[in-house]
Motif scaffolding. Structure first.
Motif, PDB file in Angstrom:
ATOM      1  N   GLY A 106      48.206  56.002  36.724  1.00  0.00           N
ATOM      2  CA  GLY A 106      48.431  56.732  35.618  1.00  0.00           C
ATOM      3  C   GLY A 106      48.667  55.674  34.513  1.00  0.00           C
ATOM      4  N   LEU A 107      49.099  54.475  34.778  1.00  0.00           N
ATOM      5  CA  LEU A 107      49.385  53.502  33.829  1.00  0.00           C
ATOM      6  C   LEU A 107      48.039  52.879  33.391  1.00  0.00           C
ATOM      7  CD1 LEU A 107      52.553  51.819  35.307  1.00  0.00           C
ATOM      8  CD2 LEU A 107      52.429  52.999  33.033  1.00  0.00           C
ATOM      9  N   SER A 108      46.897  52.948  34.279  1.00  0.00           N
ATOM     10  CA  SER A 108      45.557  52.293  33.995  1.00  0.00           C
ATOM     11  C   SER A 108      45.117  53.192  32.461  1.00  0.00           C
ATOM     12  CB  SER A 108      44.892  52.414  35.192  1.00  0.00           C
ATOM     13  OG  SER A 108      44.246  53.771  35.427  1.00  0.00           O
ATOM     14  N   LEU A 109      45.360  54.119  32.508  1.00  0.00           N
ATOM     15  CA  LEU A 109      45.071  55.266  31.335  1.00  0.00           C
ATOM     16  C   LEU A 109      45.557  54.423  29.949  1.00  0.00           C
ATOM     17  CD1 LEU A 109      45.526  58.622  32.616  1.00  0.00           C
ATOM     18  CD2 LEU A 109      43.355  57.160  32.304  1.00  0.00           C
ATOM     19  N   ILE A 110      46.266  53.309  29.850  1.00  0.00           N
ATOM     20  CA  ILE A 110      46.869  52.852  28.761  1.00  0.00           C
ATOM     21  C   ILE A 110      45.474  51.990  28.258  1.00  0.00           C
ATOM     22  CG2 ILE A 110      49.313  52.419  29.404  1.00  0.00           C
ATOM     23  CD1 ILE A 110      48.518  49.439  29.699  1.00  0.00           C
TER      24      ILE A 110
ATOM     25  N   LYS B  78      43.908  44.273  29.792  1.00  0.00           N
ATOM     26  CA  LYS B  78      44.358  43.662  30.787  1.00  0.00           C
ATOM     27  C   LYS B  78      45.257  44.265  31.696  1.00  0.00           C
ATOM     28  CE  LYS B  78      43.354  38.950  28.615  1.00  0.00           C
ATOM     29  NZ  LYS B  78      43.957  37.530  28.428  1.00  0.00           N
ATOM     30  N   ALA B  79      46.373  44.692  31.102  1.00  0.00           N
ATOM     31  CA  ALA B  79      47.297  45.651  32.089  1.00  0.00           C
ATOM     32  C   ALA B  79      46.606  46.675  32.451  1.00  0.00           C
ATOM     33  CB  ALA B  79      48.511  46.153  30.910  1.00  0.00           C
ATOM     34  N   ALA B  80      45.844  47.494  31.651  1.00  0.00           N
ATOM     35  CA  ALA B  80      45.244  48.541  32.414  1.00  0.00           C
ATOM     36  C   ALA B  80      44.493  48.371  33.567  1.00  0.00           C
ATOM     37  CB  ALA B  80      44.542  49.267  31.388  1.00  0.00           C
ATOM     38  N   LEU B  81      43.283  47.218  33.405  1.00  0.00           N
ATOM     39  CA  LEU B  81      42.509  46.574  34.389  1.00  0.00           C
ATOM     40  C   LEU B  81      43.549  46.169  35.643  1.00  0.00           C
ATOM     41  CD1 LEU B  81      40.237  45.412  35.708  1.00  0.00           C
ATOM     42  CD2 LEU B  81      40.747  43.155  34.503  1.00  0.00           C
ATOM     43  N   ALA B  82      44.931  45.589  35.467  1.00  0.00           N
ATOM     44  CA  ALA B  82      45.624  45.307  36.616  1.00  0.00           C
ATOM     45  C   ALA B  82      46.080  46.552  37.364  1.00  0.00           C
ATOM     46  CB  ALA B  82      47.034  44.396  36.201  1.00  0.00           C
ATOM     47  N   PHE B  83      46.731  47.386  36.614  1.00  0.00           N
ATOM     48  CA  PHE B  83      47.032  48.588  37.248  1.00  0.00           C
ATOM     49  C   PHE B  83      45.901  49.255  37.971  1.00  0.00           C
ATOM     50  CE2 PHE B  83      50.691  48.484  34.257  1.00  0.00           C
ATOM     51  CZ  PHE B  83      51.912  48.325  34.986  1.00  0.00           C
ATOM     52  N   ALA B  84      44.748  49.455  37.507  1.00  0.00           N
ATOM     53  CA  ALA B  84      43.681  50.149  38.019  1.00  0.00           C
ATOM     54  C   ALA B  84      43.396  49.547  39.552  1.00  0.00           C
ATOM     55  CB  ALA B  84      42.457  50.021  37.172  1.00  0.00           C
ATOM     56  N   MET B  85      43.431  48.150  39.476  1.00  0.00           N
ATOM     57  CA  MET B  85      43.090  47.248  40.755  1.00  0.00           C
ATOM     58  C   MET B  85      44.263  47.637  41.635  1.00  0.00           C
ATOM     59  SD  MET B  85      40.455  46.290  40.579  1.00  0.00           S
ATOM     60  CE  MET B  85      38.841  46.117  39.105  1.00  0.00           C
ATOM     61  N   ILE B  86      45.396  47.423  40.921  1.00  0.00           N
ATOM     62  CA  ILE B  86      46.493  47.980  42.245  1.00  0.00           C
ATOM     63  C   ILE B  86      46.458  49.200  42.641  1.00  0.00           C
ATOM     64  CG2 ILE B  86      49.097  48.273  42.202  1.00  0.00           C
ATOM     65  CD1 ILE B  86      49.346  46.253  40.077  1.00  0.00           C
ATOM     66  N   ALA B  87      46.251  50.291  41.938  1.00  0.00           N
ATOM     67  CA  ALA B  87      45.972  51.632  42.429  1.00  0.00           C
ATOM     68  C   ALA B  87      44.752  51.833  43.311  1.00  0.00           C
ATOM     69  CB  ALA B  87      45.642  52.421  41.201  1.00  0.00           C
ATOM     70  N   PHE B  88      43.722  51.009  43.042  1.00  0.00           N
ATOM     71  CA  PHE B  88      42.428  50.899  44.041  1.00  0.00           C
ATOM     72  C   PHE B  88      43.061  50.299  45.557  1.00  0.00           C
ATOM     73  CE2 PHE B  88      39.350  48.279  45.880  1.00  0.00           C
ATOM     74  CZ  PHE B  88      38.388  48.999  46.219  1.00  0.00           C
ATOM     75  N   SER B  89      43.731  49.341  45.253  1.00  0.00           N
ATOM     76  CA  SER B  89      44.223  48.439  46.479  1.00  0.00           C
ATOM     77  C   SER B  89      45.148  49.345  47.269  1.00  0.00           C
ATOM     78  CB  SER B  89      44.688  47.162  46.234  1.00  0.00           C
ATOM     79  OG  SER B  89      44.174  46.035  45.511  1.00  0.00           O
ATOM     80  N   PHE B  90      46.023  49.900  46.935  1.00  0.00           N
ATOM     81  CA  PHE B  90      46.895  50.808  47.447  1.00  0.00           C
ATOM     82  C   PHE B  90      46.472  52.187  48.097  1.00  0.00           C
ATOM     83  CE2 PHE B  90      50.077  47.601  46.064  1.00  0.00           C
ATOM     84  CZ  PHE B  90      50.879  47.576  47.150  1.00  0.00           C
ATOM     85  N   ALA B  91      45.345  52.509  47.361  1.00  0.00           N
ATOM     86  CA  ALA B  91      44.415  53.772  47.741  1.00  0.00           C
ATOM     87  C   ALA B  91      44.040  53.413  48.942  1.00  0.00           C
ATOM     88  CB  ALA B  91      43.732  54.105  46.552  1.00  0.00           C
ATOM     89  N   PHE B  92      43.245  52.154  49.141  1.00  0.00           N
ATOM     90  CA  PHE B  92      42.659  51.728  50.436  1.00  0.00           C
ATOM     91  C   PHE B  92      43.741  51.676  51.388  1.00  0.00           C
ATOM     92  CE2 PHE B  92      41.185  48.114  53.099  1.00  0.00           C
ATOM     93  CZ  PHE B  92      40.027  48.955  53.724  1.00  0.00           C
TER      94      PHE B  92
ATOM     95  N   PHE C 220      36.148  48.752  33.103  1.00  0.00           N
ATOM     96  CA  PHE C 220      37.016  47.642  33.525  1.00  0.00           C
ATOM     97  C   PHE C 220      35.826  46.383  34.033  1.00  0.00           C
ATOM     98  CE2 PHE C 220      40.253  50.741  34.470  1.00  0.00           C
ATOM     99  CZ  PHE C 220      41.085  50.299  33.444  1.00  0.00           C
ATOM    100  N   VAL C 221      34.656  46.753  34.402  1.00  0.00           N
ATOM    101  CA  VAL C 221      33.676  45.686  34.796  1.00  0.00           C
ATOM    102  C   VAL C 221      32.828  45.423  33.836  1.00  0.00           C
ATOM    103  CG1 VAL C 221      33.792  46.544  37.248  1.00  0.00           C
ATOM    104  CG2 VAL C 221      32.054  47.510  35.784  1.00  0.00           C
ATOM    105  N   GLY C 222      32.821  46.099  32.536  1.00  0.00           N
ATOM    106  CA  GLY C 222      32.007  45.509  31.431  1.00  0.00           C
ATOM    107  C   GLY C 222      31.737  46.821  30.679  1.00  0.00           C
ATOM    108  N   TYR C 223      30.607  46.706  29.748  1.00  0.00           N
ATOM    109  CA  TYR C 223      30.484  47.723  28.829  1.00  0.00           C
ATOM    110  C   TYR C 223      28.921  47.801  28.869  1.00  0.00           C
ATOM    111  CZ  TYR C 223      29.052  44.071  25.713  1.00  0.00           C
ATOM    112  OH  TYR C 223      28.668  42.733  25.050  1.00  0.00           O
ATOM    113  N   ASP C 224      28.510  49.193  28.150  1.00  0.00           N
ATOM    114  CA  ASP C 224      27.119  49.434  28.195  1.00  0.00           C
ATOM    115  C   ASP C 224      26.947  50.317  26.993  1.00  0.00           C
ATOM    116  OD1 ASP C 224      24.327  50.067  28.703  1.00  0.00           O
ATOM    117  OD2 ASP C 224      24.698  51.195  30.651  1.00  0.00           O
ATOM    118  N   ASP C 225      26.006  49.746  26.177  1.00  0.00           N
ATOM    119  CA  ASP C 225      25.484  50.464  24.864  1.00  0.00           C
ATOM    120  C   ASP C 225      24.450  51.504  25.020  1.00  0.00           C
ATOM    121  OD1 ASP C 225      23.512  48.880  25.132  1.00  0.00           O
ATOM    122  OD2 ASP C 225      23.820  47.463  23.506  1.00  0.00           O
ATOM    123  N   HIS C 226      23.920  51.418  26.227  1.00  0.00           N
ATOM    124  CA  HIS C 226      22.972  52.650  26.519  1.00  0.00           C
ATOM    125  C   HIS C 226      21.778  52.608  25.623  1.00  0.00           C
ATOM    126  CE1 HIS C 226      25.810  54.489  29.463  1.00  0.00           C
ATOM    127  NE2 HIS C 226      26.605  54.138  28.525  1.00  0.00           N
ATOM    128  N   LEU C 227      21.273  51.271  25.247  1.00  0.00           N
ATOM    129  CA  LEU C 227      20.100  51.289  24.149  1.00  0.00           C
ATOM    130  C   LEU C 227      18.771  51.251  25.186  1.00  0.00           C
ATOM    131  CD1 LEU C 227      21.259  48.731  21.615  1.00  0.00           C
ATOM    132  CD2 LEU C 227      20.960  51.103  21.355  1.00  0.00           C
TER     133      LEU C 227
END
Length: 222
Positions: free
Chosen positions: A115-119, A67-81, A41-48
């Motif tokens: 779970g919805l972040s897995l989309i 974008k939806a997966a990113l939103a759910f991941a951030m919501i999950a992180f916030s409420f986990a905190f 969600f923060v970027g990609y890495d081609d490991h070259l």
């Protein structure tokens, strides 16, 4: 003991949710030039070899699933905190069963969002990095799945935590001296001796309508 278990599960869930939200290794694909590309969600890495580190996403290229997966991941992180903070406060202040049931509901909400972040696994954006459209679970997605399990367990444990009321009438180790039943009136007398020899005698009278009358006397040694 249950409060400690809730806190430990909250810590584990928060760490897993953090990894899922802030990593370049959420999923992996077989990229071009024989490169193994990981996308998070923060970027990609081609490991070259000549290009290390995480490259940020161009938001214009990201599709709605990502974008939806990113939103759910951030919501999950916030409420986990939030669940972690509540777990600490509840353990320190000795919260009742109702408070822990609210934490249980919050854990279920985190579990659903995680779970919805897995989309993200179904995102066409990820497949742009692949030569065969195959998406593999990496550290981030694995952490998200583990977080789902942890928050489910947390919801169950929290729902059964709190409200452990001490029904012992002795109040701090004092032994009951007399239990009298006068008609429908119950009289319970307890006596507790302090370190200095002072005796505290407590008499509890329970009436048929549920009312309680408590009388406390103190006997000081001469």
């Amino acid at each position: 003991m249950s409060g400690i278990a809730v806190l430990i599960l909250s810590i584990i869930g928060f760490v897993l949710s953090s990894i899922a939200a802030f990593t370049c290794d959420f999923v992996g694909v077989n990229g071009y030039n024989w490169a193994w590309v990981t996308v998070g969600f923060v970027g990609y890495d081609d490991h070259l070899d000549w290009k290390e580190g995480c490259t940020g996403h161009n938001l214009d290229d990201v599709d709605s699933e990502w974008k939806a997966a990113l939103a759910f991941a951030m919501i999950a992180f916030s409420f986990a905190f939030i669940s972690l903070i509540l777990s600490i406060l509840y353990l320190c202040k000795g919260a009742n069963a109702t408070s822990y049931k609210c934490l249980s509901c919050l854990s279920i909400w985190v579990m659903l969002c995680q779970g919805l972040s897995l989309i993200a696994l179904a995102s066409d954006y990820v497949k742009r990095f692949s030569i065969n459209d195959q998406v593999h679970i990496e550290k981030g997605a694995g952490s998200a799945i583990a977080a789902i399990v942890i928050f489910f367990i947390l919801a169950v444990v929290a729902s059964k935590t709190g409200g452990e009321e001490d029904h012992d009438e002795t109040h701090g180790g004092a032994e009951p001296l007399l239990d009298n039943v006068q008609g429908d009136i119950v009289v319970t007398t307890t006596e507790k001796e302090m370190e200095d020899g002072t005796k505290i005698i407590e008499k509890v009278t329970t009436y048929p309508d549920g009312r309680k009358e408590i009388t406390t006397t103190t006997e000081t040694p001469v």
